[in-house]
Motif scaffolding. Sequence first.
Motif, short mmCIF file in Angstrom:
data_model
loop_
_atom_site.label_atom_id
_atom_site.label_comp_id
_atom_site.label_asym_id
_atom_site.label_seq_id
_atom_site.Cartn_x
_atom_site.Cartn_y
_atom_site.Cartn_z
N SER A 69 34.58 36.51 56.79
CA SER A 69 34.00 36.65 55.45
C SER A 69 34.86 37.61 54.63
CB SER A 69 32.57 37.18 55.55
OG SER A 69 31.77 36.29 56.28
N ARG A 70 34.88 37.38 53.33
CA ARG A 70 35.71 38.23 52.47
C ARG A 70 35.10 38.30 51.07
NH1 ARG A 70 37.35 33.20 52.95
NH2 ARG A 70 38.19 32.05 51.19
N ILE A 71 35.24 39.45 50.44
CA ILE A 71 34.86 39.60 49.03
C ILE A 71 36.05 39.18 48.20
CG2 ILE A 71 34.16 41.22 47.25
CD1 ILE A 71 32.90 42.93 49.45
N GLN A 72 35.89 38.08 47.49
CA GLN A 72 37.02 37.52 46.75
C GLN A 72 36.78 37.47 45.25
OE1 GLN A 72 38.85 34.15 48.73
NE2 GLN A 72 39.47 33.27 46.78
N CYS A 73 35.53 37.67 44.82
CA CYS A 73 35.25 37.65 43.39
C CYS A 73 34.32 38.81 43.05
CB CYS A 73 34.61 36.32 42.97
SG CYS A 73 34.44 36.12 41.18
N VAL A 74 34.67 39.56 42.00
CA VAL A 74 33.88 40.71 41.56
C VAL A 74 33.65 40.58 40.06
CG1 VAL A 74 33.76 43.22 41.40
CG2 VAL A 74 34.93 42.16 43.34
N PHE A 75 32.40 40.79 39.66
CA PHE A 75 32.05 40.78 38.23
C PHE A 75 31.28 42.06 37.91
CE2 PHE A 75 28.95 39.90 34.85
CZ PHE A 75 29.80 39.52 33.83
N ASP A 76 31.88 42.90 37.07
CA ASP A 76 31.28 44.18 36.69
C ASP A 76 30.69 44.05 35.29
OD1 ASP A 76 30.54 46.78 36.42
OD2 ASP A 76 32.55 47.62 36.40
N VAL A 77 29.40 44.32 35.16
CA VAL A 77 28.74 44.16 33.86
C VAL A 77 29.24 45.20 32.85
CG1 VAL A 77 26.69 43.15 34.88
CG2 VAL A 77 26.79 45.61 34.56
N SER A 78 29.82 46.30 33.34
CA SER A 78 30.38 47.30 32.43
C SER A 78 31.79 46.96 31.99
CB SER A 78 30.37 48.68 33.10
OG SER A 78 31.27 48.72 34.19
N GLY A 79 32.40 45.96 32.63
CA GLY A 79 33.75 45.56 32.26
C GLY A 79 34.83 46.46 32.80
N THR A 80 34.49 47.40 33.68
CA THR A 80 35.47 48.35 34.19
C THR A 80 36.37 47.73 35.26
OG1 THR A 80 33.90 50.14 33.78
CG2 THR A 80 35.78 50.63 35.20
N ILE A 81 35.77 46.96 36.17
CA ILE A 81 36.55 46.36 37.26
C ILE A 81 36.40 44.85 37.21
CG2 ILE A 81 36.29 48.37 38.74
CD1 ILE A 81 34.13 46.92 40.26
N SER A 82 37.33 44.17 37.85
CA SER A 82 37.30 42.72 37.93
C SER A 82 38.00 42.30 39.22
CB SER A 82 37.99 42.08 36.72
OG SER A 82 39.36 42.43 36.69
N SER A 83 38.06 40.99 39.45
CA SER A 83 38.70 40.50 40.66
C SER A 83 40.19 40.79 40.68
CB SER A 83 38.46 38.99 40.80
OG SER A 83 37.09 38.70 40.89
N GLU A 84 40.79 41.01 39.51
CA GLU A 84 42.23 41.24 39.47
C GLU A 84 42.63 42.61 39.99
OE1 GLU A 84 40.38 40.03 37.12
OE2 GLU A 84 41.39 38.53 35.89
N ASN A 85 41.81 43.65 39.72
CA ASN A 85 42.20 44.99 40.13
C ASN A 85 41.43 45.50 41.35
OD1 ASN A 85 39.73 45.31 38.95
ND2 ASN A 85 40.37 46.80 37.40
N VAL A 86 40.74 44.60 42.06
CA VAL A 86 40.07 44.96 43.31
C VAL A 86 40.68 44.14 44.43
CG1 VAL A 86 37.89 44.92 44.57
CG2 VAL A 86 37.92 45.60 42.17
N PRO A 87 41.18 44.76 45.48
CA PRO A 87 41.76 44.00 46.59
C PRO A 87 40.70 43.19 47.32
CG PRO A 87 41.55 46.31 47.19
CD PRO A 87 41.20 46.22 45.73
N ILE A 88 41.15 42.10 47.97
CA ILE A 88 40.23 41.30 48.78
C ILE A 88 39.80 42.13 49.99
CG2 ILE A 88 39.98 39.22 50.17
CD1 ILE A 88 41.96 37.85 48.35
#
Length: 417
Positions: free
Chosen positions: A354-373
């Motif tokens: 299992s892996r975390i591959q998609c992140v959605f931050d409601v504050s807009g601070t982080i996203s899948s691009e700047n968070v490693p898998i």
Amino acid sequence: MAGIVLLTCALLSFATTITGQGQQVFLEYMQGRIGVLEERITQWHDQSSRYSSELREFKNKVLTLLENIEKERESLRNEMENTNVRVDRLEREVDYMETQNPAPPCVEVDEKLTELQNKKKKKYEKLTGCPTAEIHGNEETDVAINPPTIRKSYCSDTISQVSAMKILKRFGSTSGLWTKDPVGNSEKVYIFDGVGNDTVFVFSRMKEFTLSSSSRKAAKIKLPFPWIGTGHVVYQGNLYYIRHEQDNEFQVIKFNLANKTVVDSAVLPIEEQVPVYGLSQFSYIDIVADEEGLWAIYATKENEKNICLAKIDPSNLGIEQMWDTPCPIENAESAFVVCGALYVVYNTKLPSRSRIQCVFDVSGTISSENVPIIYFPKRYGSHSSMKYNPKEKQIYAWDDGYQIIYKLTMKSKEDLD
């Protein structure tokens, strides 16, 4: 042989008492019988020698086969060790490549933006009863129909890595849910066995659950309505669970665990729902808790490719705000929210890691691009539920009937590149 000699001597002694022609006949008879015995003794000796020779040959063949088998076993063991080394090296190389080359963000550009906005306006009119035609183009109306995706958050933590994994035991069905109340000092452990039932098992503390051999030692709470899926949560002394009604509607039940009564219930303003996770078809709404409160993770036919997120008011089950996320439903296994950010866990139909591959931050601070898998350690099958506890900073997971705790290491969102 000695017995035969004695018998012969006795017969000869007896023959001496016979005279004349009778004695001659008797001696001839005795000689014939002795000849037959000698012939049989010779045959037995030959057969015994042959059997001994064959037994020695068989023994030698067996020893040779055993030696060859031992050599082959040793050779196979060496090959297996070499294969394990190569597999471990390959996994490290794959992990490195995936870390250096993360999956591209799951964002789709909708070419029919105007049509989508019209659908949302119609949906807003249907839910609120307020027409939008009279104030079309008004800024306040646009905000009401398409709420901003930026939301202030007082929590600044994000997941850095899965630092530890602990397998407690195997309890119940292959799919289920276990959790604790992150608010207050209660140490009770709540067990939801299966994806459809009306009885919750309660253990007074973690040690009691770990050492118990069956559910007989647990307290039981009989719910007024059966639950569906594994999208339930215990929060501030209340159980929030999903009930399946007629016409494919899903109701959120707020159940007080102290007095065993229904405090409130609500049907979320969501139409034509579909399973929210591609690999967990039994869950339509996943209620989760984080440092900021309660959230609902869901999916609809209108946006059947991606997961949606909503903020819930725990006091009256009202929807505060809703978002369409770029995280796809396909191959999604489970999800949870940490500090206002949705983390979606993915896998494959043939279970792997299992892996975390998609992140959605409601504050807009982080996203899948700047968070490693982020990978979870190897496990048994597939996670049917993963419940984040904001107080303990760890996840309570149900994996093919095994209850697992994942300890998380956090870092500040400001530290992301």
